[in-house]
Design a protein around this motif. Structure first.
Motif, PDB file in Angstrom:
ATOM      1  N   PHE A   6       0.827  -1.194   0.000  1.00  0.00           N
ATOM      2  CA  PHE A   6       0.000   0.000   0.000  1.00  0.00           C
ATOM      3  C   PHE A   6       0.870   1.256   0.000  1.00  0.00           C
ATOM      4  CE2 PHE A   6      -2.398  -3.358   2.153  1.00  0.00           C
ATOM      5  CZ  PHE A   6      -3.493  -3.432   1.304  1.00  0.00           C
ATOM      6  N   HIS A   7       0.324   2.327  -0.585  1.00  0.00           N
ATOM      7  CA  HIS A   7       1.066   3.580  -0.660  1.00  0.00           C
ATOM      8  C   HIS A   7       1.087   4.247   0.709  1.00  0.00           C
ATOM      9  CE1 HIS A   7       2.302   7.572  -2.060  1.00  0.00           C
ATOM     10  NE2 HIS A   7       2.719   6.962  -3.152  1.00  0.00           N
ATOM     11  N   LEU A  48     -12.683  -1.364  -0.368  1.00  0.00           N
ATOM     12  CA  LEU A  48     -12.593  -0.188  -1.231  1.00  0.00           C
ATOM     13  C   LEU A  48     -11.408   0.697  -0.852  1.00  0.00           C
ATOM     14  CD1 LEU A  48     -16.364   0.840  -1.608  1.00  0.00           C
ATOM     15  CD2 LEU A  48     -14.861  -0.113  -3.371  1.00  0.00           C
ATOM     16  N   ILE A  49     -11.217   0.895   0.451  1.00  0.00           N
ATOM     17  CA  ILE A  49     -10.098   1.729   0.899  1.00  0.00           C
ATOM     18  C   ILE A  49      -8.765   1.057   0.590  1.00  0.00           C
ATOM     19  CG2 ILE A  49      -8.949   2.687   2.936  1.00  0.00           C
ATOM     20  CD1 ILE A  49     -11.391   4.268   2.047  1.00  0.00           C
ATOM     21  N   PHE A  74      -5.727   2.514  -2.184  1.00  0.00           N
ATOM     22  CA  PHE A  74      -4.364   2.903  -1.808  1.00  0.00           C
ATOM     23  C   PHE A  74      -3.326   1.833  -2.159  1.00  0.00           C
ATOM     24  CE2 PHE A  74      -6.794   5.803   0.918  1.00  0.00           C
ATOM     25  CZ  PHE A  74      -6.153   6.988   0.615  1.00  0.00           C
ATOM     26  N   ARG A  75      -3.711   0.852  -2.961  1.00  0.00           N
ATOM     27  CA  ARG A  75      -2.731  -0.166  -3.350  1.00  0.00           C
ATOM     28  C   ARG A  75      -1.625   0.464  -4.191  1.00  0.00           C
ATOM     29  NH1 ARG A  75      -6.955  -0.272  -6.804  1.00  0.00           N
ATOM     30  NH2 ARG A  75      -6.676  -0.899  -8.992  1.00  0.00           N
ATOM     31  N   ASN A  76      -0.453  -0.093  -4.074  1.00  0.00           N
ATOM     32  CA  ASN A  76       0.713   0.434  -4.785  1.00  0.00           C
ATOM     33  C   ASN A  76       1.495  -0.737  -5.376  1.00  0.00           C
ATOM     34  OD1 ASN A  76       2.793   1.996  -5.762  1.00  0.00           O
ATOM     35  ND2 ASN A  76       3.699   2.427  -3.763  1.00  0.00           N
ATOM     36  N   PRO A  77       1.007  -1.278  -6.489  1.00  0.00           N
ATOM     37  CA  PRO A  77       1.675  -2.441  -7.085  1.00  0.00           C
ATOM     38  C   PRO A  77       3.075  -2.091  -7.560  1.00  0.00           C
ATOM     39  CG  PRO A  77       0.052  -1.531  -8.601  1.00  0.00           C
ATOM     40  CD  PRO A  77      -0.140  -0.823  -7.289  1.00  0.00           C
ATOM     41  N   VAL A 121      -5.383   2.555  -9.757  1.00  0.00           N
ATOM     42  CA  VAL A 121      -4.232   2.886  -8.905  1.00  0.00           C
ATOM     43  C   VAL A 121      -3.972   4.377  -9.072  1.00  0.00           C
ATOM     44  CG1 VAL A 121      -1.756   2.548  -8.574  1.00  0.00           C
ATOM     45  CG2 VAL A 121      -3.228   0.588  -9.099  1.00  0.00           C
ATOM     46  N   HIS A 122      -3.771   5.094  -7.965  1.00  0.00           N
ATOM     47  CA  HIS A 122      -3.632   6.547  -8.037  1.00  0.00           C
ATOM     48  C   HIS A 122      -2.225   7.054  -7.770  1.00  0.00           C
ATOM     49  CE1 HIS A 122      -7.844   6.812  -8.720  1.00  0.00           C
ATOM     50  NE2 HIS A 122      -7.855   8.113  -8.574  1.00  0.00           N
TER      51      HIS A 122
END
Length: 218
Positions: free
Chosen positions: A2-3, A47-48, A52-55, A102-103
């Motif tokens: 996660f980010h 959802l949260i 915020f996932r950071n592959p 992904v943001h």
């Protein structure tokens, strides 16, 4: 993975979910309503976490390629007058991110960060024609060896209430490396030299650090 921008929100959400489960078990009846509450809490957590996932991503590092700075869909390809930095016509490629994308924002090229500026503004929907000039946004320019100065702009949307930008003037940018984050639906614009050969089309889905936006012949 996660980010780091999501650590606080994820922790708060976990506490809310735990409290909600305990309260539901104690105070809610009948049983079917309990299960409904449990499901709602689980959906909130998922959802949260997915937002915020950071592959882990690794670009090719090819100096003759510009990679996508974000995940999303190409919604604009057109020649425009860029008036903040270049003050001349540029080829604009805009990528829209929905809340499920992904943001993480990533550097599209390697080079030196020569410009970085934050602008407060409105929160028009990200695809609005004036969003690029009127919404809250950050503008970053990386000076690359093959393409010259490449500008990308993080733009807040109707749901995005915070833009995080790590790029500072004088920093060394590595293609595909983390350069920021936008919380909830938003958009990123790329401004390239006129005549740059594009490798994407309108409505094409792209992945940050991996999808090639444009190329340059050796």
């Amino acid at each position: 993975m996660f980010h780091k921008e999501g650590y606080t929100i994820i922790t708060i959400t976990l506490l809310i979910v735990i409290a909600g489960v305990l309260a539901t078990h104690t105070w809610v009846s009948p049983e079917w309503l309990q299960y409904l509450c449990y499901a709602a809490l689980l959906i909130l957590l998922v959802l949260i976490l997915q937002f915020f996932r950071n592959p882990g991503r690794k670009s090719s590092g090819n100096v003759n390629e510009i990679v996508s700075p974000v995940d999303g869909k190409v919604v604009v390809i057109e020649e425009v007058f860029e008036k903040e930095y270049f003050k001349e016509k540029r080829l604009q490629v805009s990528i829209f991110m929905s809340p499920i994308n992904v943001h993480v924002t990533r550097y599209p090229v390697s080079g030196e960060v020569v410009f970085s500026k934050y602008h407060p503004g409105k929160y028009l929907v990200a695809w609005h024609p004036k969003a690029s000039e009127e919404n809250e946004r950050t503008t970053v320019v990386v000076r690359s060896t093959s393409f010259g100065d490449i500008l990308y702009r993080q733009i807040a949307g109707a749901l995005a209430k915070r833009i995080v930008n790590y790029a500072k003037e004088g920093d060394t940018a590595g293609q595909g490396e983390d350069s920021g984050f936008i919380k909830f639906g938003s958009r990123v614009d790329l401004f390239l030299p006129i005549g740059t050969p594009l490798a994407v089309k309108l409505n094409q889905k792209v992945r940050g650090a991996e999808s090639i936006i444009a190329t340059r012949e050796n």
